[in-house]
Design a protein around this motif. Structure first.
Motif, mmCIF file in Angstrom:
data_model
loop_
_atom_site.group_PDB
_atom_site.id
_atom_site.type_symbol
_atom_site.label_atom_id
_atom_site.label_comp_id
_atom_site.label_asym_id
_atom_site.label_seq_id
_atom_site.Cartn_x
_atom_site.Cartn_y
_atom_site.Cartn_z
ATOM 1 N N LEU A 1 0.842 -1.194 0.000
ATOM 2 C CA LEU A 1 0.000 0.000 0.000
ATOM 3 C C LEU A 1 0.879 1.246 0.000
ATOM 4 O O LEU A 1 1.716 1.424 0.888
ATOM 5 C CB LEU A 1 -0.921 0.008 1.216
ATOM 6 C CG LEU A 1 -1.891 1.191 1.311
ATOM 7 C CD1 LEU A 1 -2.794 1.258 0.089
ATOM 8 C CD2 LEU A 1 -2.731 1.083 2.579
ATOM 9 N N LEU A 2 0.678 2.116 -0.994
ATOM 10 C CA LEU A 2 1.450 3.348 -1.125
ATOM 11 C C LEU A 2 0.600 4.528 -0.666
ATOM 12 O O LEU A 2 -0.528 4.709 -1.125
ATOM 13 C CB LEU A 2 1.868 3.556 -2.578
ATOM 14 C CG LEU A 2 2.599 2.378 -3.241
ATOM 15 C CD1 LEU A 2 2.944 2.711 -4.687
ATOM 16 C CD2 LEU A 2 3.857 2.003 -2.458
ATOM 17 N N VAL A 3 1.142 5.339 0.228
ATOM 18 C CA VAL A 3 0.422 6.479 0.802
ATOM 19 C C VAL A 3 1.250 7.734 0.561
ATOM 20 O O VAL A 3 2.439 7.766 0.883
ATOM 21 C CB VAL A 3 0.180 6.289 2.307
ATOM 22 C CG1 VAL A 3 -0.732 7.374 2.843
ATOM 23 C CG2 VAL A 3 -0.406 4.906 2.594
ATOM 24 N N ALA A 4 0.624 8.779 -0.012
ATOM 25 C CA ALA A 4 1.368 9.997 -0.336
ATOM 26 C C ALA A 4 0.540 11.239 -0.049
ATOM 27 O O ALA A 4 -0.692 11.212 -0.118
ATOM 28 C CB ALA A 4 1.795 9.989 -1.810
ATOM 29 N N GLY A 5 1.222 12.336 0.245
ATOM 30 C CA GLY A 5 0.564 13.603 0.546
ATOM 31 C C GLY A 5 0.199 14.372 -0.707
ATOM 32 O O GLY A 5 0.942 14.358 -1.702
ATOM 33 N N GLY B 1 -4.959 14.318 2.131
ATOM 34 C CA GLY B 1 -4.961 15.730 2.471
ATOM 35 C C GLY B 1 -5.001 15.894 3.982
ATOM 36 O O GLY B 1 -5.028 14.917 4.737
ATOM 37 N N ALA B 2 -5.034 17.136 4.440
ATOM 38 C CA ALA B 2 -4.962 17.413 5.877
ATOM 39 C C ALA B 2 -6.224 18.093 6.392
ATOM 40 O O ALA B 2 -6.885 18.832 5.666
ATOM 41 C CB ALA B 2 -3.749 18.298 6.176
ATOM 42 N N VAL B 3 -6.539 17.825 7.677
ATOM 43 C CA VAL B 3 -7.658 18.483 8.348
ATOM 44 C C VAL B 3 -7.172 19.180 9.610
ATOM 45 O O VAL B 3 -6.123 18.858 10.162
ATOM 46 C CB VAL B 3 -8.792 17.494 8.729
ATOM 47 C CG1 VAL B 3 -9.503 16.999 7.502
ATOM 48 C CG2 VAL B 3 -8.254 16.339 9.555
ATOM 49 N N THR B 4 -7.984 20.115 10.062
ATOM 50 C CA THR B 4 -7.697 20.860 11.280
ATOM 51 C C THR B 4 -8.280 20.130 12.486
ATOM 52 O O THR B 4 -8.898 19.071 12.358
ATOM 53 C CB THR B 4 -8.296 22.268 11.186
ATOM 54 O OG1 THR B 4 -9.727 22.144 11.058
ATOM 55 C CG2 THR B 4 -7.753 23.007 9.977
ATOM 56 N N ASP C 1 2.597 22.040 10.594
ATOM 57 C CA ASP C 1 1.357 21.787 9.868
ATOM 58 C C ASP C 1 1.722 21.133 8.536
ATOM 59 O O ASP C 1 2.818 21.348 8.030
ATOM 60 C CB ASP C 1 0.607 23.087 9.564
ATOM 61 C CG ASP C 1 0.268 23.892 10.808
ATOM 62 O OD1 ASP C 1 0.140 25.116 10.668
ATOM 63 O OD2 ASP C 1 0.139 23.292 11.889
ATOM 64 N N GLY C 2 0.769 20.392 7.941
ATOM 65 C CA GLY C 2 1.017 19.917 6.588
ATOM 66 C C GLY C 2 0.442 18.562 6.260
ATOM 67 O O GLY C 2 0.076 17.781 7.145
ATOM 68 N N THR C 3 0.377 18.288 4.963
ATOM 69 C CA THR C 3 -0.126 16.989 4.516
ATOM 70 C C THR C 3 0.900 15.881 4.732
ATOM 71 O O THR C 3 0.554 14.710 4.665
ATOM 72 C CB THR C 3 -0.526 17.040 3.025
ATOM 73 O OG1 THR C 3 0.620 17.378 2.234
ATOM 74 C CG2 THR C 3 -1.616 18.060 2.782
ATOM 75 N N SER C 4 2.152 16.237 4.983
ATOM 76 C CA SER C 4 3.148 15.226 5.335
ATOM 77 C C SER C 4 2.721 14.475 6.589
ATOM 78 O O SER C 4 2.744 13.242 6.643
ATOM 79 C CB SER C 4 4.514 15.873 5.562
ATOM 80 O OG SER C 4 5.138 16.208 4.362
ATOM 81 N N ASP C 5 2.350 15.236 7.633
ATOM 82 C CA ASP C 5 1.944 14.622 8.902
ATOM 83 C C ASP C 5 0.670 13.797 8.721
ATOM 84 O O ASP C 5 0.537 12.707 9.283
ATOM 85 C CB ASP C 5 1.734 15.721 9.946
ATOM 86 C CG ASP C 5 2.948 16.613 10.071
ATOM 87 O OD1 ASP C 5 3.870 16.265 10.812
ATOM 88 O OD2 ASP C 5 2.980 17.664 9.397
ATOM 89 N N ALA C 6 -0.261 14.343 7.930
ATOM 90 C CA ALA C 6 -1.493 13.606 7.664
ATOM 91 C C ALA C 6 -1.197 12.287 6.970
ATOM 92 O O ALA C 6 -1.792 11.244 7.281
ATOM 93 C CB ALA C 6 -2.421 14.464 6.785
ATOM 94 N N THR C 7 -0.253 12.302 6.037
ATOM 95 C CA THR C 7 0.136 11.077 5.329
ATOM 96 C C THR C 7 0.678 10.040 6.301
ATOM 97 O O THR C 7 0.354 8.853 6.212
ATOM 98 C CB THR C 7 1.189 11.416 4.259
ATOM 99 O OG1 THR C 7 0.633 12.354 3.340
ATOM 100 C CG2 THR C 7 1.629 10.179 3.512
ATOM 101 N N ALA C 8 1.512 10.489 7.229
ATOM 102 C CA ALA C 8 2.076 9.556 8.206
ATOM 103 C C ALA C 8 0.986 8.902 9.047
ATOM 104 O O ALA C 8 1.054 7.702 9.357
ATOM 105 C CB ALA C 8 3.075 10.288 9.098
#
Length: 440
Positions: free
Chosen positions: A185-189, A211-214, A251-258
């Protein structure tokens, strides 16, 4: 923009200015744990009763990982550096981005009862660090194709790719196909520009784009979007591990991806027989949209299927579904992997290569065969009609006909048959747990 500079842009560090927090005594470490608001939103304590990510390796293709951080020690494999100089990737001391991603996935905290520092969502998962950039933020090689193939060959079941670039070449496409054929499974921001311009690998077929949420489950204003977006996860004010014994907030979609990679590790650990697409299916079926809906059938370009709810993904009764689930199947098969577990053409959710009939027969031959069949059928019809004119046929509605209310072998109209209605895969299930608050 180069590959690695885009990687840094997708991290919260550049856009929002990552706050680096110095070496922390116990009180400060407690503050770090208390600041991990996403753990409370997810219900991490309940999640750990279901799965901790054990026996799952998550590759982190990034800037390398500080494997000696007190919250990660013991959970980081040596890995490999594709940056100049080579070597392993588990002793990063100049760029904290990869370490932060690793900690959100598999941090285990430290101190009495592991109550201090960063706790990842899958604390028993193993991290395979794959370094793709140098501390000078320069391109280290031929994109991410070789690092991705390495991660797959080392047994990673989930690959976290918190980076992006404008386009990808044939080598990268081939590497993505290779990973899919190996059931990874590949997961990317999606990126941090607040726009719809696609970033890769997130926009590539077969990749789970995040993507990212607040904190209030609304789409983060700088989160990129588009028809490839599939899931959201926390990406605002995220504490994580840094270099040495330090911490960071970004903040960022990097953290959401993780976080999505961690959730995937949890599911793969509890349900090891599910394919990568079926794991993604559990995550999407149990996600919740910003307006409170779950189990939607069509993803929104803004938020996909919604924000992940790992506890529900681990506990609800979700039909496995097709091999690729909500993922878009690869458009071109990797020639190097043909015959070695590649996807079968025509399977649910898969797209065939353009111009291929899928059965290896030239189109002109197929057309000829169809014409022959049509001619034979016409001859048969003519013969039958002539015989009926000569001998007569049964009257309309006679015995055995559908018009005879007392005859025939079919079920009477509207008579219930022996079959029961199948459960709706998008609805609730008898074995599902009680409804959880939206943040759970």
């Amino acid at each position: 923009m180069s590959f690695t500079r885009t990687l840094r842009a997708v991290s919260g560090a550049v856009l929002a200015g990552a706050l680096v927090i110095g070496t922390a005594p116990a009180a400060s470490a407690d503050y770090i744990r208390d600041g991990q608001w996403s753990l409370g939103a997810f219900g991490a304590d309940k999640i750990r009763q279901q799965s901790t990510g054990k026996n799952v390796t998550v590759a982190v293709i990034d800037s390398g990982v500080n494997g000696n951080h007190p919250d990660l020690k013991g959970n980081v494999l040596p890995g490999k550096s594709f940056a100049p100089g080579g070597g392993t990737a588990d002793h990063e001391d100049s760029d904290d981005h990869g370490t932060a991603m690793a900690a959100l996935i598999a941090g285990h905290g430290h101190g009495p009862s592991q109550a201090d520092g960063i706790m990842g969502l899958a604390p028993d998962a193993k991290i395979l660090p794959v370094k793709t950039q140098t501390s000078e933020d320069t391109l280290s090689g031929q994109g991410f194709a070789a690092p991705l193939r390495y991660a797959v060959d080392q047994g990673a079941k989930v690959v976290n790719m918190s980076f992006g670039q404008g386009q990808i070449g044939d080598d990268e496409k081939s590497a993505i196909n290779y990973a899919l054929q190996k059931d990874v499974l590949l997961v990317a921001g999606t990126g941090n520009d607040g726009e719809s311009t696609p970033q890769y690998p997130a926009a590539a077929p077969g990749v789970l784009a995040v993507g990212a949420v607040t904190k209030n489950n609304q789409v983060w204003e700088n989160s990129n979007y588009g028809p490839h977006t599939r899931l959201l996860a926390p990406g605002e004010g995220i504490y994580s591990a840094g270099l040495g014994a330090k911490y960071r907030q970004a903040d960022g979609t990097s953290d959401a991806t993780a976080y999505v990679s961690a959730a995937a590790a949890l599911v793969r650990s509890k349900f090891p027989d599910l394919t990568a697409g079926q794991v993604a299916n559990r995550l999407t079926k149990t996600a919740i949209t910003p307006d409170g809906k779950s189990g939607i059938s069509t993803p929104s370009p803004k938020y996909g299927y919604g924000t992940i709810r790992p506890y529900r993904a681990l506990t609800e009764n979700i039909p496995a579904g097709s091999k690729y689930g909500p993922l878009k199947a690869p458009e071109v098969q990797d020639p190097a992997s043909a015959g070695h577990g590649g996807a079968a053409a025509g399977e649910a959710g898969e797209q065939k290569a353009s111009g291929s009939s899928g059965i290896g027969v030239p189109p002109i031959v197929i057309i000829g065969l169809v014409l022959v069949v049509i001619v034979v059928l016409l001859v048969v019809v003519i013969v039958v009609v002539r015989r009926k004119k000569n001998n007569g046929g049964p009257p309309s509605g006679g015995p055995g006909g559908y018009g005879d209310p007392g005859g025939g072998v079919g079920y009477p109209p509207h008579q219930p048959g022996p079959y029961q209605q199948q459960p709706n895969p998008y609805g609730s299930y008898p074995s599902a747990p009680p409804a959880q608050p939206p943040g759970q």
